[in-house]
Design an enzyme around this catalytic site. Structure first.
Site, mmCIF file in Angstrom:
data_model
loop_
_atom_site.group_PDB
_atom_site.id
_atom_site.type_symbol
_atom_site.label_atom_id
_atom_site.label_comp_id
_atom_site.label_asym_id
_atom_site.label_seq_id
_atom_site.Cartn_x
_atom_site.Cartn_y
_atom_site.Cartn_z
ATOM 1 N N PHE A 313 35.720 -15.455 47.990
ATOM 2 C CA PHE A 313 36.003 -16.705 47.298
ATOM 3 C C PHE A 313 36.332 -17.823 48.279
ATOM 4 C CE2 PHE A 313 37.114 -13.313 44.416
ATOM 5 C CZ PHE A 313 36.719 -13.748 43.168
ATOM 6 N N ASP A 314 35.789 -19.004 47.999
ATOM 7 C CA ASP A 314 36.320 -20.225 48.594
ATOM 8 C C ASP A 314 37.639 -20.515 47.870
ATOM 9 O OD1 ASP A 314 36.419 -22.794 49.912
ATOM 10 O OD2 ASP A 314 35.775 -23.643 47.997
ATOM 11 N N LYS A 315 38.464 -21.388 48.407
ATOM 12 C CA LYS A 315 39.755 -21.669 47.759
ATOM 13 C C LYS A 315 39.705 -22.927 46.905
ATOM 14 C CE LYS A 315 43.325 -23.530 49.874
ATOM 15 N NZ LYS A 315 43.763 -24.608 48.924
ATOM 16 N N ILE A 500 31.610 -16.921 46.059
ATOM 17 C CA ILE A 500 31.876 -17.876 44.991
ATOM 18 C C ILE A 500 32.463 -19.134 45.610
ATOM 19 C CG2 ILE A 500 33.081 -18.292 42.823
ATOM 20 C CD1 ILE A 500 32.854 -14.754 44.047
#
Length: 606
Positions: A313-315, A500
């Protein structure tokens, strides 16, 4: 060709005529008039065989031996041995199967069509959030940043943000959630959803084709044209299967000298259920995903995502809201209400990224007129309000004014300090909070996948953001190439990674991962690069995607098994004397209906 287009456009009518002729023929048979019986059945065979013959010859031009060729040879053979009834029934059943396939594909696309039909056609445009009259305009006349008034019972016409009012919105057309969602100032809205209670003023961020609906149409059209690896295998299978059946029929004729038996082998060997089983499952899966708020760009995605064991995941904007919010307020001196009024007075005039978050947090505070306003680049703002010197900014600005008694604040948050007449009065902590749905979604996903967080923020911020959530790897200070390197290194170890993200800088990672998943609120680059788009940017869709992908692939395998088993049983019945051409074709077409009905099971709500 014109003839093929004519048959395609009038498929139902032509089948209806064939069915009528078939019924009349059997009435003549009941009256012992075999001449008219055979004549009408021969006519049925000729009418139905024309499109099959054209498709077979078209395929031969490209050196493809199609299934239609089997039927064509079988019909010619039946005419040769004067079995007109067999020829007519074979062609009628095959035509019925083609129509059933077409109807099934139309039905599985219905969920997508329903979403498209929900797109609003007009909106009440207003000149300001306070305006209540409004002008009814076509959706095409709206521009970004326009204000629209939405009353109870109205459709929300744009993707945007609530700037005034509150209410409850039915987002089921987009998210699949039956429970209306509470909306207030600052919340996002989506075109095509319905305001069930309240009044909202929405400022448009996306209009027309750029809204969720516009993207939905384009992505679904792309997805419906794609093929899974299983579908390509079936195409390869058919290329070899048809010649094999022809050879078997030839061997049967040579060894038995029974032309009728050889022709029956040709007819019963047509794997109609196999040919339609995979595409019907594919379209049903894509339609179900769309109805659940998940846009899948290609059927291959189901097969690939089913094998994924890492989610990276990106943040910012992915697991977090992407918008800074005030998380802590400490009043250090003086009247807190007066202090917040001073603060809002300054931030209302400011343009820095945190100003909007502060004004939103203190929305009920009444600002004072600002007499002087000076921006200190990289530090904050100096202002004169009601005769008082006000400083709002970071530690550097405050210390430059000679104030040294700074409070202790959380090191992983952004700090905004305010001083009035050289006295420190207010301290704020601001951070990008997790989306409301993130914790629950992560807890569901952690039982199925390894989870990684890859962000450009500092390591301490990354760790603080997901504190309490079970991530297997947390990597801060990540440049785009660093994210790619992590994904590539993980995949080089035999793992399958889905990434994502939502930003332009996430494009390389989305393209490198086995499956790229973009937030609908993200950049155009991310959306175009990704294999899957979550229009509502809601991570709770991911567990649903997992279930849909597995169910779709399982359904495909079921259909393939049903089709192959049917052909095997038909051959066994044929060579043992229990199955003949007419009864065999009836069973064959019944197997087509079975795989269609089996695919319909995917249309249930996940």
């Amino acid at each position: 060709m014109k003839i093929q287009r004519f048959y395609q456009q009038h498929q139902k009518t032509i089948l209806g005529i064939m069915t009528g002729l078939l019924s009349i023929a059997y009435l003549f048979k009941w009256q012992q008039n075999f001449l008219l019986f055979n004549t009408l059945l021969a006519l049925v065979a000729i009418i139905g065989e024309i499109p099959l013959f054209l498709r077979a010859t078209s395929a031969l031009k490209f050196k493809l031996v199609s299934i239609e060729l089997l039927v064509t040879i079988a019909v010619i053979g039946a005419f040769f041995i004067q079995e007109f009834s067999e020829a007519g029934i074979v062609v009628w059943l095959f035509s019925l199967g083609n129509l059933l396939e077409e109807l099934s594909l139309q039905k599985t696309r219905q969920s997508v069509k329903e979403l498209v039909q929900l797109a609003p056609k007009a909106a009440y445009r207003i000149v300001s959030p306070e305006d209540r009259k409004g002008e009814l305009v076509a959706i095409d006349d709206l521009d970004e940043d326009d204000y629209v008034l939405v009353r109870t019972g109205d459709q929300i016409p744009v993707d945007g943000e609530v700037v005034r009012g509150s209410g409850y919105v039915d987002e089921a057309p987009i998210t699949g959630e039956a429970k209306p969602q509470a909306k207030k100032i600052g919340n996002s809205t989506y075109a095509g959803t319905n305001l069930t209670d309240g009044t909202l003023v929405v400022q448009a961020s996306r209009v027309g084709e750029d809204t969720t609906f516009g993207q939905l149409i384009e992505l679904i059209e792309e997805a419906q044209d794609s093929q899974t690896q299983a579908q390509r295998k079936i195409d390869q299978f058919a290329k070899y299967y048809t010649p094999i059946v022809l050879v078997i029929a030839l061997i049967v004729f040579i060894t038995s000298r029974q032309i009728e038996l050889a022709i029956t082998v040709l007819v019963l060997g047509c794997p109609g259920a196999l040919v339609i089983g995979v595409p019907v499952s594919t379209v049903a899966g894509i339609g179900t995903a769309a109805k659940s708020g998940i846009l899948v760009k290609g059927a291959t995605v189901f097969e690939t995502f089913r094998k994924v064991n890492w989610l990276a995941f990106d943040k910012t904007g992915t697991i977090t809201s992407g918008h800074p919010a005030v998380t802590k307020v400490v009043n250090l001196a003086g009247d807190e209400k007066l202090n917040t009024q001073y603060l809002v007075s300054v931030e209302t005039e400011a343009t820095h990224p945190l100003a909007k978050a502060i004004v939103h947090h203190f929305a009920s505070a009444t600002p004072f007129p600002t007499e002087q306003f000076t921006t200190v680049k990289g530090a904050g703002i100096k202002a004169m309000i009601a005769g008082h010197h006000v400083l709002v900014g970071n530690e550097e600005l405050i210390q430059a004014a000679g104030i040294t008694n700074l409070p202790t604040l959380t090191p992983t948050t952004t700090h905004v300090l305010m001083a009035v007449d050289n006295q420190l009065t207010l301290a704020l902590e601001i951070m990008d909070p997790l989306k409301e749905t993130t914790p629950a979604a992560i807890k569901q996903l952690q039982s199925h996948y390894h989870l990684a967080l890859l962000t450009g923020d500092h390591q301490a911020v990354a760790e603080a953001t997901v504190a309490g959530l079970d991530f297997d790897a947390i990597h801060g200070d990540q440049l785009p190439k660093d994210k790619v390197n992590f994904i590539q290194a993980t995949q080089d170890k035999g793992q399958k990674v889905a990434f994502i993200g939502d930003g332009i800088n996430d494009g390389p990672a989305l393209a490198t991962a086995k499956v790229g998943i973009a937030m609908g609120s993200g950049s155009d680059t991310a959306i175009e690069t990704a294999d899957i788009v979550l229009p509502t940017s809601d991570l709770s869709r991911l567990p649903i995607l997992n279930r849909i992908a597995k169910a779709t692939m399982w359904n495909m395998n079921e259909n393939i098994s049903i089709a192959l088993l049917t052909v095997l049983l038909l051959f066994i019945g044929l060579f043992t004397g229990y199955i003949h051409m007419a009864s065999g074709m009836l069973i064959h077409e019944a197997s087509i209906l079975v795989v269609i009905l089996n695919s319909f099971r995917l249309l249930r709500h996940f």
